[in-house]
Design a protein around this motif. Structure first.
Motif, short mmCIF file in Angstrom:
data_model
loop_
_atom_site.label_atom_id
_atom_site.label_comp_id
_atom_site.label_asym_id
_atom_site.label_seq_id
_atom_site.Cartn_x
_atom_site.Cartn_y
_atom_site.Cartn_z
N MET A 1 -28.43 11.31 20.52
CA MET A 1 -27.57 12.47 20.78
C MET A 1 -28.33 13.75 20.47
N SER A 2 -28.04 14.80 21.22
CA SER A 2 -28.65 16.11 20.95
C SER A 2 -28.01 16.73 19.71
N ALA A 3 -28.64 17.79 19.20
CA ALA A 3 -28.11 18.47 18.02
C ALA A 3 -26.71 19.01 18.28
N ASP A 4 -26.48 19.56 19.47
CA ASP A 4 -25.16 20.08 19.80
C ASP A 4 -24.13 18.96 19.87
N GLU A 5 -24.52 17.81 20.44
CA GLU A 5 -23.60 16.68 20.51
C GLU A 5 -23.28 16.14 19.12
N ARG A 6 -24.29 16.08 18.25
CA ARG A 6 -24.05 15.57 16.89
C ARG A 6 -23.10 16.50 16.12
N SER A 7 -23.19 17.83 16.37
CA SER A 7 -22.32 18.77 15.65
C SER A 7 -20.85 18.62 16.05
N GLN A 8 -20.57 18.04 17.25
CA GLN A 8 -19.19 17.89 17.71
C GLN A 8 -18.70 16.45 17.68
N ALA A 9 -19.57 15.53 17.26
CA ALA A 9 -19.27 14.10 17.40
C ALA A 9 -18.05 13.66 16.61
N PHE A 10 -17.72 14.34 15.48
CA PHE A 10 -16.61 13.89 14.64
C PHE A 10 -15.28 14.54 15.03
N LEU B 1 -15.64 7.88 15.79
CA LEU B 1 -16.29 8.60 14.70
C LEU B 1 -15.29 9.45 13.92
N ALA B 2 -14.25 9.99 14.59
CA ALA B 2 -13.24 10.76 13.88
C ALA B 2 -12.52 9.87 12.87
N ILE B 3 -12.22 8.60 13.26
CA ILE B 3 -11.56 7.67 12.34
C ILE B 3 -12.49 7.31 11.20
N VAL B 4 -13.80 7.11 11.48
CA VAL B 4 -14.77 6.82 10.41
C VAL B 4 -14.79 7.95 9.39
N ALA B 5 -14.81 9.20 9.88
CA ALA B 5 -14.84 10.34 8.96
C ALA B 5 -13.59 10.39 8.09
N GLU B 6 -12.40 10.11 8.69
CA GLU B 6 -11.15 10.10 7.93
C GLU B 6 -11.18 9.01 6.86
N LEU B 7 -11.62 7.81 7.25
CA LEU B 7 -11.64 6.69 6.29
C LEU B 7 -12.67 6.93 5.20
N ALA B 8 -13.81 7.49 5.54
CA ALA B 8 -14.83 7.77 4.53
C ALA B 8 -14.31 8.79 3.52
N ALA B 9 -13.64 9.82 3.99
CA ALA B 9 -13.14 10.86 3.10
C ALA B 9 -12.12 10.31 2.12
N ARG B 10 -11.21 9.42 2.60
CA ARG B 10 -10.19 8.93 1.69
C ARG B 10 -10.73 7.86 0.74
#
Length: 668
Positions: free
Chosen positions: A597-606, A627-636
């Motif tokens: 993924m490009s840098a711009d794509e990585r910045s929006q991936a979550f 990836l949005a679900i991974v970020a939510e689960l990691a945070a909790r």
């Protein structure tokens, strides 16, 4: 006149008379040098005593004494007077005066200095010869000081030596006044200002003054031309700096004294009484010095005022004449209105309405309206510009008005653009809010609709597992179906959570120590069918590490990451899952050999529902929620997730979760 010792220092003030401020404090060694110079001047004063009389026609020690005193701050004035008293007393004694007379002359010199300082006000502020008023005060102070020393010295001569009182008063006062008027101004010079004269003009003036002095005071000259040098001094005062004039005046005075003592000049001609001649010469010296000082101070004030006027004119030129606001002065009568003056901005704004000086058009009408009402009037011109007009009468000239024109076109356009942008932003916010509402409704509705078939899949899988008709391989298949059915049920719950906007941290989860080896094997087994079909090599490197997290959450996070890696890795590629210690955390890395993924794509991936352009182009299945679900689960679970590029291509996903040994046993 008897030998009078040095007077005290004539205040040096580097600023104008009206300027106040502390004087610099002279070092101790300057006092020693000053005392020696004043003493030497007092003893040498006898050189200015003609052989035929005991009266000194010039007494430089007095001017040096006043100059030194003016250089002192208020706290040291008393010390300066004491120095003058002591040094002038010794000078008179060395010059041959009896000690009582010498002491009386010392007191007279100190009194002269004190009177001059009092008249100048120099004990409380700096004094400088920068104005006509300062020059006049200087002359008054010199006369007052000279009268004081003349009376005191004459009284001493009359009482202690039986001398003539009035003649001593006249000659002592005149000799001191001439010295103070010439020497002391060097300590009262104002700050320098530029002058118009050049060096050639100065050289010519000096040469002419020298010629005039040589002619007037030549021993063979008997013409009454004593005032011939005055026009040349006036020339210098009007054209040269005050420093140059004072210095030239001192040198000219010394030349006149020397030539007179040598027997030349109009005051030593035959038939003229020596006493009368000396009195006339001393009068000339006082007049010559006073004329130079007053005229130089007046010219300095004129130059300073001229500089202030020029500075104000430059300010007006820069801030008014060249201002962006149009300024116009107009005359009006019953027939027409004429523009008598306008700055550049004013003429530019009136360009379409001026015919010579005659002014007619919408702006003139607006100016007349503003003049009547006292309010600003805004008017449009030629369909492109918008100008605000203000007008007011000019005092003392009923037919003249001052008009101010301000082009507000750019301001109005900017405000219009801001208004339009604000409307567009509000519309965009409304559209976005509606889209988010529709999206959330879709998530909730879809998730609820999925619950029924998922429940059936899970239920019938359990019934098949409980039956005894399945072979060993078939039971393994059913277990996979059941496990993925449960996972699908959990995903639906995740969708509901995201749809409601509920923070994962607010949900109750049960955390426990989960060995990475078990976690990796379970996730890999779920994806074995996919990896075998696409001939992907799955490398598992769990190591001895264990994480402290919800087992279900940890499994879902790794499953989502591995599913993404498998989707984007070409057939025959490699996916590597490894675990490493990272302080109190365990770092789990998912590496693939896909396009990355490009840098711009990585910045929006979550972001929820974000799909990379490459995924859309290649029609890769997915919803953009993984990836949005991974970020939510990691945070909790007190963890984090990040994306990095892989070399030479591919993507690295780093998932950090608390290590089991560092976690609190009460968490959960």
């Amino acid at each position: 006149m008897s030998t009078l010792g040095p007077g005290i220092d004539a205040g040096r003030a580097p600023y104008a008379e009206r300027t106040t401020g502390a004087r610099p404090v002279l070092p101790w060694w300057a006092w020693i040098i000053a005392g020696a110079v004043i003493f030497t001047a007092g003893v040498a004063g006898v050189l200015f005593v003609p052989a035929e009389t005991g009266v000194a026609i010039w007494w430089p020690a007095a001017g040096l004494s006043v100059a030194f005193a003016l250089l002192q701050p208020r706290s040291r004035i008393a010390g300066a007077l004491a120095l003058v008293l002591a040094v002038t007393t010794m000078a008179n004694a060395i010059a041959g005066r009896p000690l009582p007379v010498a002491l009386a002359f010392g007191v007279a010199n100190a009194a002269e200095v004190a009177v001059i300082l009092a008249v100048l006000g120099s004990a409380t502020r700096r004094f400088a010869l920068s104005t006509v008023r300062a020059g006049i005060r200087w002359v008054i102070a010199v006369v007052a000081g000279a009268a004081t020393v003349g009376v005191l010295a004459a009284a001493a001569v009359a009482l202690l030596e039986g001398g003539e009182f009035w003649s001593t008063v006249v000659f002592a006062a005149a000799s001191h006044a001439a010295a103070v008027c010439l020497i002391a101004p060097l300590a009262a010079l104002p700050p320098p200002v530029p002058v118009a004269a050049g060096r050639v003009e100065m050289a010519v003036q000096v040469l002419l003054l020298a010629v005039v002095l040589a002619v007037v005071f030549h021993p063979s000259s008997s013409l009454p031309l004593a005032f011939a040098p005055f026009p040349l001094v006036a020339w210098a005062a009007l054209r040269f700096s005050i420093r140059f004039v004072i210095a030239e005046t001192v040198l000219a005075t010394l030349a006149m004294i020397a030539l007179t003592l040598d027997g030349g000049g109009p005051f030593r001609r035959e038939g003229l009484d020596l006493t009368v001649g000396a009195a006339m010469f001393e009068t000339l010296l006082v007049s010559f010095a006073g004329f130079a000082v007053v005229l130089s101070a007046a010219q300095y004030e004129l130059r300073a005022l001229t500089r202030e006027v020029n500075a104000a004119n430059l300010l007006l030129t820069g801030s008014v004449v060249d201002a962006r606001i149009g300024l116009v002065v107009a005359e009006r009568d019953a027939v027409a209105t004429r523009v008598t003056w306008a700055n550049r901005a004013g003429r530019r704004l009136l360009a379409g309405e001026l015919d010579g000086e005659s002014w007619a058009g919408p702006l003139r009408i607006a100016a007349m309206s503003a003049l009547r009402t006292g309010e600003q009037v805004t008017v449009g011109t030629d369909g492109e510009r918008t100008i605000t007009v203000a007008a007011n009468p000019i005092g003392g000239a009923h037919d003249r008005i001052a008009v101010q024109l301000l082009d507000v076109t750019a301001v109005l356009r900017a405000r219009q653009a801001q208004l339009e942008a604000s409307v567009e932003r509000d519309a965009a916010r409304a559209i976005r809010a509606e889209l988010e509402r529709q999206r959330d409704d879709f998530l909730v509705t879809t998730s609820h609709e999925l619950r029924t078939p998922i429940t059936s899949i899970v239920g019938y899988s359990e019934l098949l597992q409980d039956g005894g008709t399945l072979s060993s391989a078939e039971r393994d298949w059913v277990r996979v179906i059941a496990r993925n059915g449960e996972r699908l049920s959990e995903l639906v719950e995740d969708l509901l959570t995201l749809g409601r906007g509920v923070s994962g941290a607010a949900l109750q989860i049960r955390q426990e120590a989960v060995p990475c080896a078990e976690l990796f094997e379970e996730v890999a087994a779920n994806l074995r069918v996919v990896t075998e079909q696409r001939q992907l090599r799955m490398q598992l490197e769990p190591g001895p590490h264990a994480v402290f997290a919800s087992r279900s959450d940890a499994g879902r996070m790794l499953s989502n990451l591995l599913v993404n890696a498998c989707k984007f890795t070409p057939a025959g590629g490699r996916v590597r899952l490894s675990a490493h210690a990272d302080g109190d955390l365990v770092l789990m890395r998912v590496e693939d050999t896909g396009p990355g993924m490009s840098a711009d794509e990585r910045s929006q991936a979550f972001e929820r529902f974000y799909r990379a352009p490459g995924a859309e182009r290649d029609n890769v299945a997915g919803t953009g929620l993984g990836l949005a679900i991974v970020a939510e689960l990691a945070a909790r679970n007190d963890g984090s997730v990040s994306l990095l590029p892989a070399e030479p291509h591919g993507l690295v996903v780093e998932l950090r979760l608390p290590a089991a040994r560092a976690a609190s046993p009460s968490a959960g």
